[in-house]
Design a protein around this motif. Structure first.
Motif, short mmCIF file in Angstrom:
data_model
loop_
_atom_site.label_atom_id
_atom_site.label_comp_id
_atom_site.label_asym_id
_atom_site.label_seq_id
_atom_site.Cartn_x
_atom_site.Cartn_y
_atom_site.Cartn_z
N ARG A 290 0.90 -1.28 0.05
CA ARG A 290 -0.03 -0.09 0.10
C ARG A 290 0.73 1.31 0.10
NH1 ARG A 290 -3.84 -0.95 5.13
NH2 ARG A 290 -1.40 -0.63 6.40
N ARG A 291 0.37 2.04 -0.91
CA ARG A 291 0.89 3.52 -0.58
C ARG A 291 0.39 4.22 0.54
NH1 ARG A 291 5.45 6.57 -1.81
NH2 ARG A 291 5.70 5.12 -3.36
N VAL A 292 1.28 4.60 1.67
CA VAL A 292 0.73 5.07 2.98
C VAL A 292 1.31 6.61 3.29
CG1 VAL A 292 0.35 4.80 5.52
CG2 VAL A 292 0.18 2.85 4.02
N MET A 293 0.28 7.51 3.56
CA MET A 293 0.87 8.75 3.28
C MET A 293 0.51 9.49 4.72
SD MET A 293 -0.20 12.02 1.00
CE MET A 293 0.67 11.42 -0.41
N PHE A 294 1.45 10.31 5.44
CA PHE A 294 1.16 11.16 6.67
C PHE A 294 1.35 12.45 6.18
CE2 PHE A 294 2.23 7.07 8.52
CZ PHE A 294 1.31 7.18 9.61
N GLY A 295 0.65 13.54 6.80
CA GLY A 295 0.89 14.96 6.65
C GLY A 295 0.92 15.52 8.10
N TRP A 296 1.53 16.87 8.19
CA TRP A 296 1.42 17.89 9.23
C TRP A 296 0.19 18.55 9.30
CZ3 TRP A 296 4.52 22.95 8.86
CH2 TRP A 296 4.58 23.57 10.17
N LEU A 297 -0.49 18.27 10.46
CA LEU A 297 -1.83 19.08 10.86
C LEU A 297 -1.31 20.59 11.52
CD1 LEU A 297 -3.03 16.64 9.67
CD2 LEU A 297 -4.89 17.03 11.58
N GLN A 298 -1.32 21.64 10.98
CA GLN A 298 -0.63 22.94 11.38
C GLN A 298 -1.60 23.29 12.47
OE1 GLN A 298 1.47 25.93 9.20
NE2 GLN A 298 1.51 24.49 7.35
N GLU A 299 -1.25 24.15 13.37
CA GLU A 299 -2.34 24.84 14.31
C GLU A 299 -3.05 25.98 13.80
OE1 GLU A 299 -2.81 23.75 17.52
OE2 GLU A 299 -1.38 22.02 17.25
N GLY A 300 -4.35 26.04 14.36
CA GLY A 300 -4.89 27.24 13.85
C GLY A 300 -5.27 28.09 15.10
N ARG A 301 -4.47 28.39 15.94
CA ARG A 301 -4.46 29.16 17.07
C ARG A 301 -3.05 29.87 17.20
NH1 ARG A 301 -4.93 25.32 22.54
NH2 ARG A 301 -3.18 23.95 22.03
N PRO A 302 -3.01 31.12 17.94
CA PRO A 302 -1.73 31.86 17.99
C PRO A 302 -0.66 31.03 18.52
CG PRO A 302 -3.57 33.05 18.72
CD PRO A 302 -4.17 31.88 18.52
N ASP A 303 0.86 31.48 18.14
CA ASP A 303 1.89 30.68 18.54
C ASP A 303 1.84 30.83 20.25
OD1 ASP A 303 2.54 30.31 16.09
OD2 ASP A 303 4.02 31.68 16.00
N ALA A 304 1.56 31.58 20.97
CA ALA A 304 1.57 31.97 22.18
C ALA A 304 0.70 30.95 22.79
CB ALA A 304 1.02 33.56 22.62
N ALA A 305 -0.45 30.63 22.14
CA ALA A 305 -1.40 29.52 22.85
C ALA A 305 -0.89 28.33 22.87
CB ALA A 305 -2.65 29.57 22.32
N ALA A 306 -0.06 27.98 21.72
CA ALA A 306 0.51 26.80 21.70
C ALA A 306 1.56 26.56 22.47
CB ALA A 306 1.08 26.39 20.41
N VAL A 307 2.32 27.78 22.88
CA VAL A 307 3.54 27.78 23.80
C VAL A 307 3.05 27.41 25.26
CG1 VAL A 307 5.46 28.98 24.93
CG2 VAL A 307 5.21 28.97 22.46
N ALA A 308 1.81 28.05 25.59
CA ALA A 308 1.09 28.02 26.88
C ALA A 308 0.75 26.63 27.15
CB ALA A 308 0.05 28.96 27.05
N ALA A 309 0.11 25.89 26.15
CA ALA A 309 -0.21 24.53 26.31
C ALA A 309 0.84 23.46 26.23
CB ALA A 309 -1.26 24.50 25.05
N GLY A 310 1.95 23.75 26.04
CA GLY A 310 3.08 22.91 25.69
C GLY A 310 3.24 22.13 24.84
#
Length: 510
Positions: A290-310
């Protein structure tokens, strides 16, 4: 939030902050904490799937990137492994080990990756142990000393490597200033000494309309070339991610024919209708062919929120890629994902007229699969992650369209305008077309995993992120507009966690 409160949050261990974040997916792969982006080095070896990925274990920011590593025997449950590649104290990858691939060089696992030093990225090589846990960088790195002379290049990074005719061939993503993105072709006998052949294909992104949903960008990231057999015969496929001036746009693919040192395209296609929410994909052929694919799901919230979330970044579910009768690609979640289904609710036979919606399911970890019949002029309106008062909801609209004789398509619109009461969350609309089935039915697969959404309509993917603020934003409803909508076959399931909450120990299962 006050500065003192923010400080108290970020002083907690990142893994603890990550595990308590209600937006953190529970059956998609995520590392224990920190930053994740591109999938890398995908392979199956001795029955074990290996997922390498761009990773900053120190913080949820894109800085001094390493190669994270996870393993699985079923594509569902992943074991977090020690980091595979880390930036050197000096040399060509002192500022990061960027995206690349893993190949088998006569039994020796070998990574080809982009080493970053300052503003330059150059190809580097590392060899691994049989279990792919220990890696040694080649002392001759970088194995390509500089980009090819005589070309005014925008960038030079990311790799696709394969064996052909007793030699290795490699594509490196790039862009020619004033023209567009390109994939630069190289050749080698030993993966260390490379001869430049020329551009495999050059795009026209520098002069094309940038507002087009299939605009090819000024630079191509994460180029990948592979062939597929299907109902339309054999086709070659060139996948790339459109980039421009530091901005990630979307993943696209050309279909066509790889001949000699060139790729002759006959069509440009959107790989995913979610734009940057499915980016930098990489695929491989597993032991089942099988040809199996993965991709990156980027964030849709501010960088500061991601940093605070860890944490920041989600890996897509594994997708099986096939070639359809019309010569395009079809994507579907790997069948193994269904192993997480629990508490089936049968939806077959439900029928909706324009008016009140029908409840289908409830939860923030769901798998919904429907085969829908639409009357002429009718549209299906699927509401998800909805609160009882509809103050938060995400709406998927599906309509069949006939644009001319024999030109039937399915129009898809994902309305995120009320997906979150958080004004900083991205709530932009996502739209596009899916192919129509010969029987006129619409097959829909919807996977909801907290903030991660993966939708598949007749084999066309649309990936998105949503960030509801209310705990009761869990309803899934189906309504009809303009005519009758009937579920010919369908069911909904609660999806079990693929990993356990709590701060992980070294090597904990994710």
């Amino acid at each position: 939030m006050t500065e003192t409160a923010t400080t108290r949050i970020t002083e907690r261990p990142a893994s603890v902050r990550a595990d308590t974040d209600p937006h953190r997916p529970r059956f998609h792969f995520v590392p224990p904490s920190g930053w994740l982006n591109d999938p890398n080095g995908l392979t199956q070896r001795d029955g074990v799937y290996h997922l390498f990925y761009q990773h900053n274990p120190e913080a949820a920011v894109h800085h001094r990137i390493s190669w994270g590593h996870a393993t699985s025997r079923d594509l569902v449950h992943w074991q977090d492994e020690p980091v595979a590649l880390v930036p050197g104290d000096s040399g060509p990858d002192v500022d990061g080990c960027w995206s690349g691939v893993l190949v088998d060089d006569g039994g020796v696992p070998t990574i080809v990756y982009s080493g970053r030093h300052g503003e330059r990225e150059l190809p580097c090589v590392a060899t691994g142990s049989d279990d792919l846990r220990a890696w040694t960088k080649d002392p001759r790195n970088p194995v390509v000393a500089a980009p090819p002379a005589g070309l005014d290049l925008v960038a030079f990074r990311d790799h696709s490597v394969w064996r052909e005719g007793g030699r290795w061939r490699q594509l490196i993503g790039s862009g020619i200033r004033g023209r567009g993105g390109t994939a630069l072709l190289y050749e080698s006998v030993d993966l260390r000494s490379w001869d430049y052949v020329g551009p495999l294909l050059v795009g026209t992104g520098a002069t094309d309309d940038r507002s087009r949903p299939d605009w090819t960008g000024t630079m191509w990231e994460c180029v990948e070339l592979f062939g597929l057999q299907g109902g339309s015969g054999a086709r070659d496929v060139l996948v790339f991610s459109a980039w421009d001036e530091g901005q990630t746009h979307h993943a696209l693919y050309f279909t066509g024919e790889y001949v000699g040192d060139t790729f002759v395209p006959d069509g440009t296609h959107r790989l995913d209708l979610g734009g940057r929410y499915f980016y930098a994909p990489q695929s491989f052929t597993d032991d089942a062919g099988r040809r199996v694919m993965f991709g990156w799901l980027q964030e849709g919230r501010p960088d500061a929120a991601a940093v605070a979330a860890g944490w920041s970044g989600v890996m897509s579910l594994p997708r099986v890629v096939t070639l359809a009768e019309d010569g395009g690609l079809r994507l579907a979640p790997a069948p193994e994902i269904a192993d997480l289904r629990r508490d089936r609710v049968t939806l077959t036979g439900r029928e909706m007229l324009a008016g009140e919606p029908a409840a289908l399911a409830s939860g923030d970890q769901l798998d919904v699969e429907l085969l829908i019949a639409l009357e002429p002029g009718a549209s299906a309106r699927l509401v998800l992650r909805a609160t009882p008062d509809a103050s938060e909801e995400t709406v998927l609209e599906i309509a069949r369209e006939t644009r001319g004789r024999g030109d039937a398509r399915v129009r898809i619109r994902l309305d995120r305008s009320r997906s979150s009461l958080d004004p900083a969350a991205d709530r932009g609309e996502l739209t596009g077309d899916a192919p129509a089935r010969a029987d006129g039915l619409v097959h829909l697969r919807l996977l909801v995993d907290r903030s991660a959404l993966e939708l598949f309509v007749n084999g066309q993917a649309l990936t998105a992120r949503v960030y509801p603020t209310r705990a009761d934003a869990v309803a899934v409803r189906l309504a009809a507009t303009g005519g009758r909508v009937r579920i010919e076959d369908g069911a909904a399931w609660r999806m079990e966690d693929a990993w356990q909450a709590g701060a992980p120990d070294e090597g904990a299962s994710r």
